[in-house]
Motif scaffolding. Structure first.
Motif, PDB file in Angstrom:
ATOM      1  N   GLY A  72     -30.213 -55.335  32.015  1.00 36.53           N
ATOM      2  CA  GLY A  72     -29.743 -54.674  30.881  1.00 36.53           C
ATOM      3  C   GLY A  72     -29.388 -55.584  29.524  1.00 36.53           C
ATOM      4  N   LEU A  73     -29.663 -57.022  29.918  1.00 35.41           N
ATOM      5  CA  LEU A  73     -29.192 -57.929  28.846  1.00 35.41           C
ATOM      6  C   LEU A  73     -30.038 -57.780  27.708  1.00 35.41           C
ATOM      7  CD1 LEU A  73     -26.991 -60.099  28.308  1.00 35.41           C
ATOM      8  CD2 LEU A  73     -28.698 -61.880  28.942  1.00 35.41           C
ATOM      9  N   LYS A  74     -31.297 -57.614  28.148  1.00 33.22           N
ATOM     10  CA  LYS A  74     -32.217 -57.621  26.856  1.00 33.22           C
ATOM     11  C   LYS A  74     -32.053 -56.671  26.008  1.00 33.22           C
ATOM     12  CE  LYS A  74     -37.187 -57.620  26.555  1.00 33.22           C
ATOM     13  NZ  LYS A  74     -38.682 -57.732  26.838  1.00 33.22           N
ATOM     14  N   SER A  92     -30.798 -61.200  21.259  1.00 33.15           N
ATOM     15  CA  SER A  92     -30.767 -62.428  20.675  1.00 33.15           C
ATOM     16  C   SER A  92     -30.435 -63.493  21.836  1.00 33.15           C
ATOM     17  CB  SER A  92     -29.736 -62.856  19.453  1.00 33.15           C
ATOM     18  OG  SER A  92     -30.326 -62.080  18.304  1.00 33.15           O
ATOM     19  N   ALA A  93     -29.459 -63.131  22.427  1.00 35.43           N
ATOM     20  CA  ALA A  93     -28.922 -64.150  23.832  1.00 35.43           C
ATOM     21  C   ALA A  93     -29.881 -64.254  24.661  1.00 35.43           C
ATOM     22  CB  ALA A  93     -27.682 -63.747  24.176  1.00 35.43           C
ATOM     23  N   TYR A  94     -30.561 -62.904  25.191  1.00 32.66           N
ATOM     24  CA  TYR A  94     -31.683 -62.820  25.939  1.00 32.66           C
ATOM     25  C   TYR A  94     -32.855 -63.595  25.571  1.00 32.66           C
ATOM     26  CZ  TYR A  94     -35.205 -60.577  29.091  1.00 32.66           C
ATOM     27  OH  TYR A  94     -36.198 -60.381  30.195  1.00 32.66           O
ATOM     28  N   GLU A  95     -33.314 -63.661  24.504  1.00 34.33           N
ATOM     29  CA  GLU A  95     -34.496 -64.364  23.842  1.00 34.33           C
ATOM     30  C   GLU A  95     -34.388 -65.885  23.866  1.00 34.33           C
ATOM     31  OE1 GLU A  95     -37.205 -63.292  22.993  1.00 34.33           O
ATOM     32  OE2 GLU A  95     -38.185 -65.294  21.898  1.00 34.33           O
ATOM     33  N   MET A  96     -32.978 -66.310  23.495  1.00 35.84           N
ATOM     34  CA  MET A  96     -32.695 -67.554  23.650  1.00 35.84           C
ATOM     35  C   MET A  96     -32.760 -68.380  25.197  1.00 35.84           C
ATOM     36  SD  MET A  96     -29.903 -70.079  24.512  1.00 35.84           S
ATOM     37  CE  MET A  96     -30.635 -71.282  24.683  1.00 35.84           C
ATOM     38  N   LEU A  97     -32.031 -67.412  26.051  1.00 32.58           N
ATOM     39  CA  LEU A  97     -31.991 -67.851  27.504  1.00 32.58           C
ATOM     40  C   LEU A  97     -33.375 -67.713  28.061  1.00 32.58           C
ATOM     41  CD1 LEU A  97     -28.877 -65.655  28.522  1.00 32.58           C
ATOM     42  CD2 LEU A  97     -29.184 -68.188  28.408  1.00 32.58           C
ATOM     43  N   ALA A 114     -20.846 -58.052  36.014  1.00 31.34           N
ATOM     44  CA  ALA A 114     -19.827 -58.746  35.635  1.00 31.34           C
ATOM     45  C   ALA A 114     -20.022 -60.136  34.581  1.00 31.34           C
ATOM     46  CB  ALA A 114     -18.803 -59.437  36.876  1.00 31.34           C
ATOM     47  N   ALA A 115     -21.183 -60.957  34.720  1.00 32.69           N
ATOM     48  CA  ALA A 115     -21.542 -61.992  33.893  1.00 32.69           C
ATOM     49  C   ALA A 115     -22.947 -61.527  33.376  1.00 32.69           C
ATOM     50  CB  ALA A 115     -21.560 -63.255  34.849  1.00 32.69           C
ATOM     51  N   ASP A 116     -23.150 -62.057  32.050  1.00 34.68           N
ATOM     52  CA  ASP A 116     -24.270 -62.184  31.583  1.00 34.68           C
ATOM     53  C   ASP A 116     -25.374 -62.568  32.136  1.00 34.68           C
ATOM     54  OD1 ASP A 116     -23.643 -59.928  29.657  1.00 34.68           O
ATOM     55  OD2 ASP A 116     -22.400 -61.486  29.033  1.00 34.68           O
ATOM     56  N   GLY A 117     -25.236 -63.885  32.609  1.00 33.29           N
ATOM     57  CA  GLY A 117     -26.369 -64.782  33.354  1.00 33.29           C
ATOM     58  C   GLY A 117     -25.830 -66.099  33.564  1.00 33.29           C
TER      59      GLY A 117
END
Ligand code: PBE
Length: 297
Positions: free
Chosen positions: A132-134, A139-144, A243-246
């Motif tokens: 679900g992060l995407k 933006s964070a998803y793309e950077m990661l 609980a955490a994003d990544g």
């Protein structure tokens, strides 16, 4: 009075005995069986680390468990300080070792051959995010997803931290001197305005380095990251439960393989962020006749 003197005497005696037992091991003696010289003990790190699980498997696979070899649990910091002391005095020692890590830069170490391939071939470090992060934080998803660097990059940050620099400062320093790489991870990504993002990690030196760098880069595109250190199993669980994003700390396929198996349905594996890591048993190079795990027998 008499009792007091006796008590004092016993106290002194135990201090002497203890310090005698505590005297340093003798220097490495290639003529003697290694096991006897180090109490059949491999110096390890934190209990849940993949390298500890693999080493337990190695003790079985090479028949070392039957000869009473054991793996001592401690922490990376305790292991490297024991290693440093041993090297200072040319004493025998076997540790759980991995690269990238400053121990291989700072000390003259060698990996032991692993003919049964218990530790697997070269490892890669993967970035893993929550499902679900995407959609939620594209933006964070793309950077990661774009984040990747080399062993040399990571070692640079690790070495600064090992020399006493604050990890956040070391990350900022690396980012400043590597603008081209950072641009590859961020170019064209839409900035956000103070969105929170949470990364988890285990406080291994390698992951302290990578997590701090990624956190600083996320800041540069407008996020407000928190990074939280925990043990390996909760780290995987935190991402799997959302609980955490990544996290950027998944050593695969072997080292964290058991955790990956447990959680693979509930995570989003963004692939490799560092290629050619390595895990195994290591000894100082002066232990010339010890070159393979087989030689421990
Ligand atoms: N390590 C460093 C970890 C991964 C990173 C090799 C100590 C382990 O799980 O063993």
């Amino acid at each position: 009075m008499r009792k007091k003197i006796t008590v004092l005497f016993v106290a002194l005696l135990s201090i002497f005995t203890l310090s005698a037992c505590g005297t340093e091991l003798a220097s490495y003696d290639p003529e003697k069986p290694l096991g006897e010289q180090i109490n059949y003990t491999i110096t390890g790190i934190d209990a849940g680390a993949g390298i500890m699980l693999s080493t337990q498997n190695a003790l079985e696979a090479y028949g070392l468990a039957d000869e009473n070899w054991q793996l001592q649990t401690s922490s990376t910091a305790a292991m490297t300080s024991t290693l440093e002391k041993a090297i200072k005095n040319k004493q025998p020692i076997v540790v759980t070792g991995w690269t990238p890590h400053w121990m291989f830069t700072k000390y003259d170490l060698k990996f032991l051959d692993d003919p049964k391939n218990v530790y697997g071939d070269a490892e890669d470090i993967h970035t893993v995010v929550r499902k679900g992060l995407k959609k939620d934080k594209p933006s964070a998803y793309e950077m990661l997803d774009r984040f990747n660097w080399t062993q040399d990059d990571m070692s640079e940050v690790m070495l600064d931290v090992n020399n006493g620099m604050d990890p956040e400062k070391a990350a900022k320093k690396w980012i400043k001197s590597n603008p081209d790489k950072v641009a590859e991870w961020t170019d064209g990504i839409e900035k956000v305005d103070g969105d929170p993002i949470k990364l988890t990690y285990v406080a291994w030196d390698s992951e302290i380095a990578s997590t701090n760098v990624v956190s600083e880069v996320l800041k540069s595109i407008g996020y407000e990251p928190t990074i939280q250190a925990m043990e390996i199993q909760p780290m995987w669980a935190s991402v799997a439960t959302g609980a955490a994003d990544g996290m950027v700390a998944a050593w695969l396929p072997n080292t964290a393989g058991v955790y990956y198996e447990d959680y693979k349905e509930d995570i989003d594996d963004l692939g490799v962020n560092l290629k050619g890591a390595r895990v195994g048993l290591a000894v100082p190079s002066y232990m010339e006749n010890i070159n393979s795990i087989e030689d421990l027998k």
